[in-house]
Design a protein around this motif. Structure first.
Motif, PDB file in Angstrom:
ATOM      1  N   UNK A  29     -27.856  19.923 -34.424  1.00 22.52           N
ATOM      2  CA  UNK A  29     -28.781  20.585 -35.340  1.00 22.52           C
ATOM      3  C   UNK A  29     -29.506  19.621 -36.277  1.00 22.52           C
ATOM      4  N   UNK A  30     -28.888  18.491 -36.593  1.00 16.13           N
ATOM      5  CA  UNK A  30     -29.505  17.552 -37.540  1.00 16.13           C
ATOM      6  C   UNK A  30     -30.198  16.382 -36.869  1.00 16.13           C
ATOM      7  N   UNK A  31     -29.922  16.144 -35.586  1.00 17.89           N
ATOM      8  CA  UNK A  31     -30.543  15.010 -34.903  1.00 17.89           C
ATOM      9  C   UNK A  31     -31.351  15.466 -33.688  1.00 17.89           C
ATOM     10  N   UNK A  32     -30.703  16.130 -32.738  1.00 16.17           N
ATOM     11  CA  UNK A  32     -31.382  16.472 -31.488  1.00 16.17           C
ATOM     12  C   UNK A  32     -32.542  17.456 -31.677  1.00 16.17           C
ATOM     13  N   UNK A  33     -32.308  18.540 -32.413  1.00 17.54           N
ATOM     14  CA  UNK A  33     -33.385  19.525 -32.598  1.00 17.54           C
ATOM     15  C   UNK A  33     -34.551  18.921 -33.381  1.00 17.54           C
ATOM     16  N   UNK A  34     -34.313  18.224 -34.515  1.00 20.90           N
ATOM     17  CA  UNK A  34     -35.457  17.589 -35.193  1.00 20.90           C
ATOM     18  C   UNK A  34     -36.190  16.571 -34.300  1.00 20.90           C
ATOM     19  N   UNK A  35     -35.437  15.798 -33.545  1.00 22.40           N
ATOM     20  CA  UNK A  35     -36.040  14.844 -32.621  1.00 22.40           C
ATOM     21  C   UNK A  35     -36.962  15.567 -31.631  1.00 22.40           C
ATOM     22  N   UNK A  36     -36.473  16.671 -31.082  1.00 19.92           N
ATOM     23  CA  UNK A  36     -37.267  17.444 -30.125  1.00 19.92           C
ATOM     24  C   UNK A  36     -38.518  18.017 -30.786  1.00 19.92           C
ATOM     25  N   UNK A  37     -38.378  18.527 -32.007  1.00 24.01           N
ATOM     26  CA  UNK A  37     -39.536  19.112 -32.687  1.00 24.01           C
ATOM     27  C   UNK A  37     -40.605  18.081 -32.998  1.00 24.01           C
ATOM     28  N   UNK A  53     -52.717  20.906 -34.356  1.00 28.98           N
ATOM     29  CA  UNK A  53     -53.472  21.109 -35.592  1.00 28.98           C
ATOM     30  C   UNK A  53     -53.474  19.827 -36.411  1.00 28.98           C
ATOM     31  N   UNK A  54     -54.466  19.739 -37.259  1.00 26.53           N
ATOM     32  CA  UNK A  54     -54.627  18.567 -38.119  1.00 26.53           C
ATOM     33  C   UNK A  54     -53.556  18.572 -39.211  1.00 26.53           C
ATOM     34  N   UNK A  55     -52.911  17.448 -39.412  1.00 27.45           N
ATOM     35  CA  UNK A  55     -51.920  17.322 -40.480  1.00 27.45           C
ATOM     36  C   UNK A  55     -52.591  16.630 -41.659  1.00 27.45           C
ATOM     37  N   UNK A 118     -36.185  24.105 -42.757  1.00 24.27           N
ATOM     38  CA  UNK A 118     -36.282  22.656 -42.503  1.00 24.27           C
ATOM     39  C   UNK A 118     -37.017  22.377 -41.193  1.00 24.27           C
ATOM     40  N   UNK A 119     -36.708  23.141 -40.138  1.00 20.15           N
ATOM     41  CA  UNK A 119     -37.377  22.938 -38.854  1.00 20.15           C
ATOM     42  C   UNK A 119     -38.865  23.264 -38.960  1.00 20.15           C
ATOM     43  N   UNK A 120     -39.198  24.299 -39.706  1.00 22.49           N
ATOM     44  CA  UNK A 120     -40.609  24.631 -39.892  1.00 22.49           C
ATOM     45  C   UNK A 120     -41.317  23.510 -40.644  1.00 22.49           C
ATOM     46  N   UNK A 131     -44.405  23.047 -31.447  1.00 26.71           N
ATOM     47  CA  UNK A 131     -43.267  22.821 -32.319  1.00 26.71           C
ATOM     48  C   UNK A 131     -43.017  24.053 -33.197  1.00 26.71           C
ATOM     49  N   UNK A 132     -44.084  24.600 -33.760  1.00 29.94           N
ATOM     50  CA  UNK A 132     -43.944  25.815 -34.571  1.00 29.94           C
ATOM     51  C   UNK A 132     -43.473  26.973 -33.699  1.00 29.94           C
ATOM     52  N   UNK A 133     -44.016  27.077 -32.504  1.00 31.66           N
ATOM     53  CA  UNK A 133     -43.589  28.113 -31.569  1.00 31.66           C
ATOM     54  C   UNK A 133     -42.091  27.977 -31.249  1.00 31.66           C
ATOM     55  N   UNK A 134     -41.608  26.758 -31.091  1.00 36.17           N
ATOM     56  CA  UNK A 134     -40.182  26.523 -30.844  1.00 36.17           C
ATOM     57  C   UNK A 134     -39.330  26.987 -32.025  1.00 36.17           C
ATOM     58  N   UNK A 135     -39.801  26.758 -33.243  1.00 37.06           N
ATOM     59  CA  UNK A 135     -39.054  27.199 -34.428  1.00 37.06           C
ATOM     60  C   UNK A 135     -39.017  28.727 -34.483  1.00 37.06           C
ATOM     61  N   UNK A 136     -40.129  29.368 -34.167  1.00 40.24           N
ATOM     62  CA  UNK A 136     -40.163  30.834 -34.148  1.00 40.24           C
ATOM     63  C   UNK A 136     -39.191  31.362 -33.087  1.00 40.24           C
ATOM     64  N   UNK A 137     -39.158  30.732 -31.936  1.00 39.56           N
ATOM     65  CA  UNK A 137     -38.221  31.124 -30.880  1.00 39.56           C
ATOM     66  C   UNK A 137     -36.774  30.922 -31.342  1.00 39.56           C
ATOM     67  N   UNK A 138     -36.500  29.763 -31.959  1.00 37.70           N
ATOM     68  CA  UNK A 138     -35.163  29.496 -32.506  1.00 37.70           C
ATOM     69  C   UNK A 138     -34.783  30.574 -33.518  1.00 37.70           C
TER      70      UNK A 138
END
Length: 183
Positions: A29-37, A53-55, A118-120, A131-138
């Motif tokens: 949860x603290x390494x793999x998921x953030x890395x993937x996002x 989207x533009x950051x 945090x993921x968002x 990435x946002x879609x993945x957080x919504x799915x999570x």
């Protein structure tokens, strides 16, 4: 199956075992998921035909706030589970006490709120729609798990105490300002 699971939750583990289990799961949860996002989900934008989207400064500020608040809620709730409730966030090394104080007085799922926030925040840093879609799915999978299993398990373990807590405490969005009550 629930009966067998409830028997497993009665076992109390030592603090070193609880820490080892939490750190092992924490790696995911603290390494793999953030890395993937941050690194893999942006590649999904092209695969799924999504536009990145533009950051800009708004995303950095919003993402930073979400990351700090989310990380804070997550660490606060995990430490309370480890120390005060003598368990972990992992269901098989379950808490031995019903937590209704600390972050758990603000919402019933502060760790979930924290992780999703945090993921968002991280997703905003990535500029990736996927990435946002993945957080919504999570978030959807987390909510389905809690509603479909965890709430039933907590009610079976803690009975009326949990039912009262569930009625009086928001599910996942923290109640920051609580009304004062006279006792």
């Amino acid at each position: 199956m629930m009966k067998r699971f409830l028997q497993l939750t009665k076992r109390e583990y030592s603090l070193p075992v609880r820490l080892a289990v939490t750190l092992s799961a924490g790696f995911v949860f603290a390494v793999l998921i953030p890395f993937a996002l941050l690194l893999w989900a942006p590649d999904l934008d092209g695969i799924l035909g999504l536009r990145p989207f533009q950051v800009g400064i708004r995303e950095w500020i919003t993402g930073g706030i979400l990351l700090i608040v989310g990380f804070g809620f997550t660490i606060w709730s995990i430490s309370d589970q480890l120390i005060l409730a003598r368990g972990t966030p992992i269901p098989l090394v379950a808490t031995q006490e019903l937590l209704v104080s600390g972050p758990f007085r603000l919402c019933r799922n502060p760790m979930g709120f924290g992780a999703i926030s945090a993921y968002l925040g991280l997703s905003l840093f990535s500029g990736s729609s996927a990435s946002i879609l993945c957080v919504v799915l999570f978030a959807g999978l987390f909510i389905a798990y809690v509603k479909g299993f965890e709430e039933k398990e907590l009610e079976a373990r803690f009975g009326e105490s949990y039912r009262t807590y569930r009625v009086s405490t928001p599910f996942i969005i923290p109640r920051i300002l609580r009304p004062k009550t006279d006792k």
